[in-house]
Design a protein around this motif. Structure first.
Motif, PDB file in Angstrom:
ATOM      1  N   MET A  11       0.986  -0.922   0.046  1.00 51.60           N
ATOM      2  CA  MET A  11       0.097   0.080   0.037  1.00 51.60           C
ATOM      3  C   MET A  11       0.686   1.285  -0.355  1.00 51.60           C
ATOM      4  SD  MET A  11      -2.974   0.797   0.115  1.00 51.60           S
ATOM      5  CE  MET A  11      -4.039   0.072   0.006  1.00 51.60           C
ATOM      6  N   LEU A  12       1.940   0.782   0.498  1.00 46.13           N
ATOM      7  CA  LEU A  12       3.045   2.210   0.594  1.00 46.13           C
ATOM      8  C   LEU A  12       3.184   2.764  -0.586  1.00 46.13           C
ATOM      9  CD1 LEU A  12       4.583   1.767   4.339  1.00 46.13           C
ATOM     10  CD2 LEU A  12       3.103   4.117   3.685  1.00 46.13           C
ATOM     11  N   GLY A  13       3.635   1.821  -0.912  1.00 47.85           N
ATOM     12  CA  GLY A  13       5.040   1.619  -2.297  1.00 47.85           C
ATOM     13  C   GLY A  13       3.506   2.135  -3.373  1.00 47.85           C
ATOM     14  N   ALA A  14       2.652   1.876  -3.249  1.00 37.95           N
ATOM     15  CA  ALA A  14       1.169   1.936  -4.261  1.00 37.95           C
ATOM     16  C   ALA A  14       0.997   3.416  -3.997  1.00 37.95           C
ATOM     17  CB  ALA A  14      -0.516   1.565  -4.181  1.00 37.95           C
ATOM     18  N   ASN A  15       1.137   3.728  -3.093  1.00 44.49           N
ATOM     19  CA  ASN A  15       1.270   5.555  -3.202  1.00 44.49           C
ATOM     20  C   ASN A  15       1.645   6.636  -3.428  1.00 44.49           C
ATOM     21  OD1 ASN A  15      -0.743   5.366  -1.171  1.00 44.49           O
ATOM     22  ND2 ASN A  15      -0.204   5.147   0.876  1.00 44.49           N
ATOM     23  N   VAL A  16       3.291   5.176  -3.599  1.00 40.03           N
ATOM     24  CA  VAL A  16       4.287   6.132  -4.200  1.00 40.03           C
ATOM     25  C   VAL A  16       4.215   6.571  -5.703  1.00 40.03           C
ATOM     26  CG1 VAL A  16       6.910   6.427  -4.434  1.00 40.03           C
ATOM     27  CG2 VAL A  16       6.065   6.030  -1.957  1.00 40.03           C
ATOM     28  N   GLY A  17       3.462   5.139  -5.865  1.00 41.13           N
ATOM     29  CA  GLY A  17       2.849   4.694  -7.428  1.00 41.13           C
ATOM     30  C   GLY A  17       2.417   5.703  -8.363  1.00 41.13           C
ATOM     31  N   THR A  18       1.121   6.416  -7.190  1.00 39.87           N
ATOM     32  CA  THR A  18      -0.059   6.797  -8.125  1.00 39.87           C
ATOM     33  C   THR A  18       0.799   8.717  -7.449  1.00 39.87           C
ATOM     34  OG1 THR A  18      -0.593   7.585  -5.920  1.00 39.87           O
ATOM     35  CG2 THR A  18      -1.953   5.618  -6.868  1.00 39.87           C
ATOM     36  N   THR A  19       1.469   9.175  -7.439  1.00 41.89           N
ATOM     37  CA  THR A  19       1.920  10.300  -7.819  1.00 41.89           C
ATOM     38  C   THR A  19       3.081  10.625  -8.324  1.00 41.89           C
ATOM     39  OG1 THR A  19       4.604   9.883  -6.635  1.00 41.89           O
ATOM     40  CG2 THR A  19       2.842  10.169  -5.654  1.00 41.89           C
ATOM     41  N   LEU A  20       3.515   9.770  -9.342  1.00 38.46           N
ATOM     42  CA  LEU A  20       4.321   9.000 -10.512  1.00 38.46           C
ATOM     43  C   LEU A  20       3.530   9.317 -11.870  1.00 38.46           C
ATOM     44  CD1 LEU A  20       6.716   5.564 -10.340  1.00 38.46           C
ATOM     45  CD2 LEU A  20       7.416   8.565  -9.909  1.00 38.46           C
ATOM     46  N   ILE A  21       2.101   9.366 -11.705  1.00 36.20           N
ATOM     47  CA  ILE A  21       1.226   9.595 -12.533  1.00 36.20           C
ATOM     48  C   ILE A  21       0.689  10.688 -12.741  1.00 36.20           C
ATOM     49  CG2 ILE A  21      -1.404   9.287 -13.651  1.00 36.20           C
ATOM     50  CD1 ILE A  21      -1.344   6.422 -12.057  1.00 36.20           C
ATOM     51  N   GLY A  54      -1.954  -5.106 -26.031  1.00 36.86           N
ATOM     52  CA  GLY A  54      -2.626  -4.066 -27.011  1.00 36.86           C
ATOM     53  C   GLY A  54      -3.863  -3.583 -26.050  1.00 36.86           C
ATOM     54  N   ARG A  55      -4.593  -4.698 -25.565  1.00 37.91           N
ATOM     55  CA  ARG A  55      -5.860  -4.013 -24.527  1.00 37.91           C
ATOM     56  C   ARG A  55      -5.418  -3.277 -23.330  1.00 37.91           C
ATOM     57  NH1 ARG A  55      -9.563  -9.545 -22.353  1.00 37.91           N
ATOM     58  NH2 ARG A  55     -10.037 -10.288 -24.304  1.00 37.91           N
ATOM     59  N   VAL A  56      -3.593  -3.956 -23.222  1.00 41.52           N
ATOM     60  CA  VAL A  56      -3.639  -1.939 -22.157  1.00 41.52           C
ATOM     61  C   VAL A  56      -3.470  -1.218 -22.538  1.00 41.52           C
ATOM     62  CG1 VAL A  56      -1.284  -1.806 -21.052  1.00 41.52           C
ATOM     63  CG2 VAL A  56      -2.011  -4.109 -20.476  1.00 41.52           C
ATOM     64  N   PHE A  57      -2.381  -0.767 -24.044  1.00 38.78           N
ATOM     65  CA  PHE A  57      -2.533   0.907 -24.328  1.00 38.78           C
ATOM     66  C   PHE A  57      -3.398   0.771 -24.884  1.00 38.78           C
ATOM     67  CE2 PHE A  57       1.464  -1.611 -26.418  1.00 38.78           C
ATOM     68  CZ  PHE A  57       2.578  -1.250 -25.309  1.00 38.78           C
ATOM     69  N   VAL A  58      -4.701   0.340 -25.147  1.00 38.46           N
ATOM     70  CA  VAL A  58      -5.726   0.908 -25.330  1.00 38.46           C
ATOM     71  C   VAL A  58      -6.394   1.690 -24.782  1.00 38.46           C
ATOM     72  CG1 VAL A  58      -8.816   0.526 -26.058  1.00 38.46           C
ATOM     73  CG2 VAL A  58      -6.770  -0.503 -27.303  1.00 38.46           C
ATOM     74  N   GLY A  59      -5.892   0.563 -22.422  1.00 36.53           N
ATOM     75  CA  GLY A  59      -6.368   1.537 -21.389  1.00 36.53           C
ATOM     76  C   GLY A  59      -5.567   2.683 -21.332  1.00 36.53           C
ATOM     77  N   LEU A  60      -4.631   2.168 -21.251  1.00 44.63           N
ATOM     78  CA  LEU A  60      -3.790   3.779 -21.336  1.00 44.63           C
ATOM     79  C   LEU A  60      -4.147   5.082 -21.711  1.00 44.63           C
ATOM     80  CD1 LEU A  60      -1.517   4.576 -18.789  1.00 44.63           C
ATOM     81  CD2 LEU A  60       0.319   3.835 -21.201  1.00 44.63           C
ATOM     82  N   GLY A  61      -4.461   4.623 -22.874  1.00 43.06           N
ATOM     83  CA  GLY A  61      -4.351   6.052 -23.489  1.00 43.06           C
ATOM     84  C   GLY A  61      -6.346   6.487 -23.708  1.00 43.06           C
ATOM     85  N   PHE A  62      -7.292   5.389 -23.622  1.00 39.71           N
ATOM     86  CA  PHE A  62      -8.892   6.387 -23.270  1.00 39.71           C
ATOM     87  C   PHE A  62      -8.377   7.008 -21.613  1.00 39.71           C
ATOM     88  CE2 PHE A  62     -10.674   3.734 -25.920  1.00 39.71           C
ATOM     89  CZ  PHE A  62     -11.511   4.563 -26.964  1.00 39.71           C
ATOM     90  N   MET A  63      -7.641   6.500 -20.924  1.00 39.67           N
ATOM     91  CA  MET A  63      -7.141   7.079 -19.202  1.00 39.67           C
ATOM     92  C   MET A  63      -6.537   8.289 -19.830  1.00 39.67           C
ATOM     93  SD  MET A  63      -4.115   5.899 -16.076  1.00 39.67           S
ATOM     94  CE  MET A  63      -3.151   6.131 -16.827  1.00 39.67           C
ATOM     95  N   LEU A  64      -5.145   8.360 -20.365  1.00 41.99           N
ATOM     96  CA  LEU A  64      -4.791   9.725 -20.150  1.00 41.99           C
ATOM     97  C   LEU A  64      -5.528  10.820 -21.329  1.00 41.99           C
ATOM     98  CD1 LEU A  64      -1.470   8.808 -21.640  1.00 41.99           C
ATOM     99  CD2 LEU A  64      -1.816   9.818 -19.891  1.00 41.99           C
ATOM    100  N   LEU A  65      -6.488  10.652 -22.127  1.00 48.37           N
ATOM    101  CA  LEU A  65      -7.435  11.030 -22.221  1.00 48.37           C
ATOM    102  C   LEU A  65      -8.613  11.676 -21.875  1.00 48.37           C
ATOM    103  CD1 LEU A  65      -8.440  12.215 -25.673  1.00 48.37           C
ATOM    104  CD2 LEU A  65     -10.348  10.302 -25.904  1.00 48.37           C
TER     105      LEU A  65
END
Length: 484
Positions: free
Chosen positions: A14-24, A59-70
């Motif tokens: 959980m601590l690592g995930a909290n740091v990970g979200t800041t990278l976004i 391919g699903r990962v890239f589509v999901g990442l693209g829509f998330m950024l958009l």
């Protein structure tokens, strides 16, 4: 102790995930939304053209990442429009007089939006436009960190088992402690951060990352005592109907080892019943299109693992010095059989169920002949499981020989299945070839399950009688000593 061992790494994750979200937030502090169309296009091409399942899933990962950024870019654009309204400016002016209200407001917004990333991005936008100063921006960022920790506590498990709240409450406690310390020293923190960078968006992103990273580093050395405290404050609710809870492992029976061994043997028979249900569910899944049935089979494997772990802990806690030689042999037999059942369940969970999930995902159907052959082998496995259970209790040499001979049946089925598969490949029928390949994988897995059952019950008995060869390649023994 099991809960504590599970809780410590969970808190660390959980601590690592909290740091990970800041990278976004760090990535989105730059203009990366322009990449979203390219990611969506690349993902769609990989998804539609990829023959390899891994490329297909990537391919699903890239589509999901693209829509998330958009989506994040659009959300930020909508929120920024409201930032220029007089009402919003009035609210910012009012809360700037009391920094604590900034923390509370951002926490409420984050809780409502279920996204600390969106709120921090809004704060970055406001700070870069000069609508708020860095001090207020940092206070709002602290509130966003608080709000994202509130959601799991409020919306988590509501069954009355307080132990389910350990992780979210532990995460909230660490956030509150960090927020309290940083908020008390916010003025010097603002001076340090603004001395490093003057860009409004960047200093907010850097503060957000630094806060979570420092909290993670500061808390990590104290995770074990902190987990101990959470376990004491939030005890686990004992559910008498929990199928993974041992029923016969009475701690007081360990004072009389003979009775304890009988209790452990009775508990292991529950593993037999669960594995039998898993085999029955696997047979139904050969033709069923119900994905939920596969999920329930995986839950059964979890129950199997829990019971096997409980049996091993129970038996290894018995003082072997108080056991006679025959009782020590019996203890070893129980451990071997229990472990063999767990290994058989793992083959079902890790090999068979993914194959059946692949069948559903690709819309494949076995031929009537192939389905009948697989069903017959599962029926044979169920029969062998019952035989192994009887052998576990009786230790009869004749039953051990019968069970050992079953390996011949599965070896023959695998060889014939392989021959049929190669024949289909030569005919060039790709659809049939794909189904037969899946059929062949299942034959190999069924053979492995049967091997675990034989090795856990028949082999130890035959080995004691000198009827077990050390290697199948050696054929110099007498015919009656040919069991492998």
């Amino acid at each position: 102790m099991k809960q504590l061992v599970d809780l410590v790494p969970a808190l660390a994750v959980m601590l690592g995930a909290n740091v990970g979200t800041t990278l976004i937030v760090q990535a989105l502090s730059f203009d990366v939304a322009a990449m979203s169309p390219a990611l969506i296009l690349l993902g769609a091409l990989m998804f539609r053209r990829g023959q390899n399942p891994q490329i297909h899933d990537l391919g699903r990962v890239f589509v999901g990442l693209g829509f998330m950024l958009l989506a994040l870019h659009q959300l930020l654009a909508v929120l920024t429009e409201y930032a220029d309204t007089p009402a919003f400016e009035a609210v910012l002016s009012a809360i700037s007089k009391t920094p604590a209200s900034s923390v509370i407001l951002a926490a409420i917004l984050t809780w409502a939006a279920h996204s600390s990333v969106a709120v921090v991005l809004l704060v970055m936008s406001l700070c870069s436009k000069g609508l708020i100063d860095p001090y207020q921006a940092f206070a709002l960022t602290l509130g966003a960190n608080l709000g994202t920790a509130i959601n799991p506590v409020v919306e988590g498990n509501t069954t009355g088992d307080y132990s389910a709240k350990r992780l979210p409450l532990g995460n909230l406690a660490t956030r509150l402690a960090g927020i309290g310390i940083v908020f008390a020293a916010l003025s010097p923190v603002v001076s340090w951060m603004t001395a490093i960078d003057t860009d409004g968006a960047r200093i907010v992103a850097n503060f957000h990352t630094a806060f979570n990273l420092i909290v993670a580093v500061a808390v990590m050395p104290f995770l074990t005592p902190f987990a101990n405290l959470l376990v004491r404050l939030l005890p686990q609710k004992i559910d008498a109907t929990d199928p993974g809870r041992p029923r016969y492992l009475d701690a007081s029976a360990k004072e009389t080892p003979v009775v304890a061994l009988q209790a452990a043997a009775r508990e292991v028979l529950r593993l037999v019943d669960i594995l039998g249900d898993m085999l029955a569910g696997t047979k139904a899944a050969l033709t069923s299109n119900d994905r939920r049935a596969l999920s329930s089979l995986r839950k059964m494997d979890t129950i199997l693992d829990r019971l096997n772990r409980a049996v091993k802990q129970y038996l290894t806690s018995i003082d072997r010095d108080e056991l006679s030689e025959s009782d020590q042999h019996r203890l070893d037999e129980i451990l071997i059989f229990s472990t063999g059942l767990e290994n058989a369940g793992d083959v079902l969970d890790q090999n068979v169920l993914p194959h059946l999930a692949k069948r559903l995902r690709r819309g494949l159907k076995f031929s009537k002949e192939g389905q009948r052959e697989l069903s017959d082998l599962i029926d044979r496995l169920s029969t062998n499981l019952r035989t192994a259970s009887a052998l576990f209790m009786s230790q009869d040499e004749r039953v051990a020989r019968m069970l050992a001979d079953e390996k011949i049946v599965f070896r023959k089925a695998e060889r014939e299945g392989m021959s049929d598969h190669f024949r289909r490949m030569r005919t060039g029928d790709l659809d049939t070839t794909e189904t037969s390949s899946l059929h062949l994988d299942l034959l190999r897995d069924f053979k492995q399950i049967n091997s675990h059952l034989v090795a856990a019950t028949a082999y130890p008995i035959l080995e004691r009688q000198g009827e077990l060869l050390q290697s199948r390649a050696i054929r110099q023994a007498s015919p009656e000593s040919s069991f492998t």
